[in-house]
Enzyme design. Structure first.
Site, PDB file in Angstrom:
ATOM      1  N   HIS A  61      43.826  37.817  35.610  1.00 35.75           N
ATOM      2  CA  HIS A  61      43.520  36.019  35.711  1.00 35.75           C
ATOM      3  C   HIS A  61      42.573  35.330  35.933  1.00 35.75           C
ATOM      4  O   HIS A  61      41.497  36.541  35.300  1.00 35.75           O
ATOM      5  CB  HIS A  61      44.272  35.980  37.532  1.00 35.75           C
ATOM      6  CG  HIS A  61      42.736  36.935  38.177  1.00 35.75           C
ATOM      7  ND1 HIS A  61      42.789  38.088  38.718  1.00 35.75           N
ATOM      8  CD2 HIS A  61      41.914  36.591  39.324  1.00 35.75           C
ATOM      9  CE1 HIS A  61      41.598  38.578  39.011  1.00 35.75           C
ATOM     10  NE2 HIS A  61      40.986  37.589  39.726  1.00 35.75           N
ATOM     11  N   HIS A  63      39.697  34.464  37.252  1.00 35.44           N
ATOM     12  CA  HIS A  63      38.147  34.251  38.846  1.00 35.44           C
ATOM     13  C   HIS A  63      36.663  34.766  37.612  1.00 35.44           C
ATOM     14  O   HIS A  63      37.499  35.964  37.139  1.00 35.44           O
ATOM     15  CB  HIS A  63      38.794  35.503  39.702  1.00 35.44           C
ATOM     16  CG  HIS A  63      38.520  34.374  40.623  1.00 35.44           C
ATOM     17  ND1 HIS A  63      39.327  34.812  41.742  1.00 35.44           N
ATOM     18  CD2 HIS A  63      38.077  33.704  41.685  1.00 35.44           C
ATOM     19  CE1 HIS A  63      39.422  34.269  42.901  1.00 35.44           C
ATOM     20  NE2 HIS A  63      38.909  33.248  42.857  1.00 35.44           N
ATOM     21  N   ASP A  65      34.903  37.012  37.815  1.00 34.50           N
ATOM     22  CA  ASP A  65      33.970  38.301  38.194  1.00 34.50           C
ATOM     23  C   ASP A  65      35.358  38.863  37.484  1.00 34.50           C
ATOM     24  O   ASP A  65      34.494  40.329  37.366  1.00 34.50           O
ATOM     25  CB  ASP A  65      34.318  38.564  38.953  1.00 34.50           C
ATOM     26  CG  ASP A  65      35.158  38.380  40.208  1.00 34.50           C
ATOM     27  OD1 ASP A  65      36.032  37.267  40.319  1.00 34.50           O
ATOM     28  OD2 ASP A  65      36.004  39.699  40.732  1.00 34.50           O
ATOM     29  N   HIS A  66      36.637  38.322  36.918  1.00 41.33           N
ATOM     30  CA  HIS A  66      37.221  39.181  36.204  1.00 41.33           C
ATOM     31  C   HIS A  66      36.984  38.555  35.012  1.00 41.33           C
ATOM     32  O   HIS A  66      37.135  39.163  33.794  1.00 41.33           O
ATOM     33  CB  HIS A  66      38.221  38.726  36.355  1.00 41.33           C
ATOM     34  CG  HIS A  66      38.789  39.721  37.828  1.00 41.33           C
ATOM     35  ND1 HIS A  66      39.691  41.070  37.753  1.00 41.33           N
ATOM     36  CD2 HIS A  66      37.895  39.733  39.185  1.00 41.33           C
ATOM     37  CE1 HIS A  66      39.786  41.409  39.035  1.00 41.33           C
ATOM     38  NE2 HIS A  66      39.016  40.353  39.910  1.00 41.33           N
ATOM     39  N   HIS A 153      47.774  35.661  44.427  1.00 45.60           N
ATOM     40  CA  HIS A 153      46.423  35.651  44.183  1.00 45.60           C
ATOM     41  C   HIS A 153      46.136  34.358  44.749  1.00 45.60           C
ATOM     42  O   HIS A 153      45.175  33.535  44.544  1.00 45.60           O
ATOM     43  CB  HIS A 153      45.692  35.998  43.073  1.00 45.60           C
ATOM     44  CG  HIS A 153      44.665  36.170  43.795  1.00 45.60           C
ATOM     45  ND1 HIS A 153      43.611  36.197  44.716  1.00 45.60           N
ATOM     46  CD2 HIS A 153      43.128  36.097  42.699  1.00 45.60           C
ATOM     47  CE1 HIS A 153      42.428  36.859  44.617  1.00 45.60           C
ATOM     48  NE2 HIS A 153      42.283  35.996  43.430  1.00 45.60           N
ATOM     49  N   ASP A 176      44.235  41.410  41.201  1.00 48.94           N
ATOM     50  CA  ASP A 176      43.902  40.847  42.838  1.00 48.94           C
ATOM     51  C   ASP A 176      44.862  40.277  43.218  1.00 48.94           C
ATOM     52  O   ASP A 176      45.888  39.085  42.450  1.00 48.94           O
ATOM     53  CB  ASP A 176      42.715  39.512  42.475  1.00 48.94           C
ATOM     54  CG  ASP A 176      41.562  40.429  41.840  1.00 48.94           C
ATOM     55  OD1 ASP A 176      40.911  41.581  41.884  1.00 48.94           O
ATOM     56  OD2 ASP A 176      40.429  39.145  42.477  1.00 48.94           O
ATOM     57  N   HIS A 240      37.875  48.423  43.040  1.00 46.74           N
ATOM     58  CA  HIS A 240      37.369  46.764  42.785  1.00 46.74           C
ATOM     59  C   HIS A 240      36.971  46.482  44.847  1.00 46.74           C
ATOM     60  O   HIS A 240      37.410  45.688  45.080  1.00 46.74           O
ATOM     61  CB  HIS A 240      38.176  45.675  42.808  1.00 46.74           C
ATOM     62  CG  HIS A 240      38.030  44.427  43.059  1.00 46.74           C
ATOM     63  ND1 HIS A 240      36.477  43.851  42.965  1.00 46.74           N
ATOM     64  CD2 HIS A 240      38.591  42.892  42.091  1.00 46.74           C
ATOM     65  CE1 HIS A 240      36.292  42.392  42.779  1.00 46.74           C
ATOM     66  NE2 HIS A 240      37.656  42.317  41.953  1.00 46.74           N
TER      67      HIS A 240
END
Length: 286
Positions: A61, A63, A65-66, A153, A176, A240
């Site tokens: 995905h 986001h 932080d990914h 998510h 996530d 994570h």
């Protein structure tokens, strides 16, 4: 055999001990990077893998932080590869991935221009080949097959999980998500499930609502374990960690998972490595 290495086990909160979310999967001579959180290439270098070695980049995905180090992966692969005709890097992710990649390269256009002007053998920007998917078979080369299914998510949508298969071994990477039927189906009978986890018991007492908000769109340790049990996987690999897994607390996290999953449980620091062999699954529940 499929080899799983937890390159980054951290969260959006910077941690001196943990890089951002990223997992390396090696199967059949191919190397797949799943998500690319901060510090991913440094962690990959620690296990002898460079950006040049990547067969494909898989994104669960978008986001931040990914995908924090997406630009680093693209640029480093480009400038560090001396092949006369660099093949495009396959990038497989959910809808929106192409726009993110395009805008990342646009943000780096000055750097790209400087390097093209300086090096005679660099004549084009970093080559990429983006495929946006939500389900189905997305890879089939040299005995390795990769399947995708939606996860949950929300409000982040769409999000996807990956299943990597090779010679009877299989690994599912959930990303996530909260528990959902599509993840159960993707993970059914897999040798291993790599699942992100949070400790709701540690987060709920925190006074900051914004932090408590994360509980409603991530799986707890127990929920990840329940997913693994329903799917009948052989190994549950936790990653994570939110909040960060503190040294000395590993058995606490393992014990929580063991309340719902009675097979092999793996967790640890960055660079933790797990081998997944054929035949390490059980019949899915139900």
């Amino acid at each position: 055999m499929i080899e799983v290495t937890l390159l980054g086990t951290g969260s959006p909160i910077p941690d001196p001990r943990r890089a951002g979310p990223s997992t390396l999967v090696r199967a059949g001579g191919q190397t797949f990077l799943v998500d690319c959180g901060r510090g991913v290439l440094q962690r990959a270098a620690a296990v002898g893998v460079s950006a040049n070695n990547l067969t494909a980049l898989l994104l669960t995905h978008l986001h931040s932080d990914h995908i924090t180090d997406l630009g680093d992966v693209l640029i480093t692969r480009w400038v560090g590869n001396f092949a006369p005709d660099l093949t495009p890097l396959p990038i497989i992710g959910p809808p929106g991935t192409a726009e993110v990649v395009e805008n990342t390269l646009k943000a780096l256009q000055f750097d790209i221009g400087y390097r093209i002007a300086h090096h005679a053998d660099l004549t084009t920007p970093p080559p990429v080949e983006v495929e946006e998917v939500t389900e189905g078979v997305v890879w089939g080369r040299d005995g390795v097959r990769i399947l995708v299914a939606p996860t949950d998510h929300r409000p982040v949508a769409p999000t996807i999980g990956f299943r990597v298969e090779h010679n009877g071994a299989s690994v599912v990477l959930a990303g996530d998500t909260v528990p959902c039927p599509t993840l159960d189906e993707l993970a059914a009978g897999a040798g291993a499930l790599v699942h992100t986890v949070i400790r709701k018991d540690l987060i709920d007492p925190m006074p900051m609502q914004r932090i408590r908000d994360i509980c409603d769109y991530h799986s707890s340790v127990q929920q990840a374990a329940e997913t693994a049990t329903r799917a009948g996987v052989g190994i549950l690999i936790l990653t994570h960690y939110v909040p960060a897994l503190v040294p000395g607390q590993e058995e606490d996290w393992r014990a929580l998972a063991a309340t719902a999953f009675d097979r092999q449980i793996e967790l640890g620091d960055d660079l933790h490595r797990v081998e997944v062999h054929p035949g390490v699954c059980v019949k899915p529940a139900g």
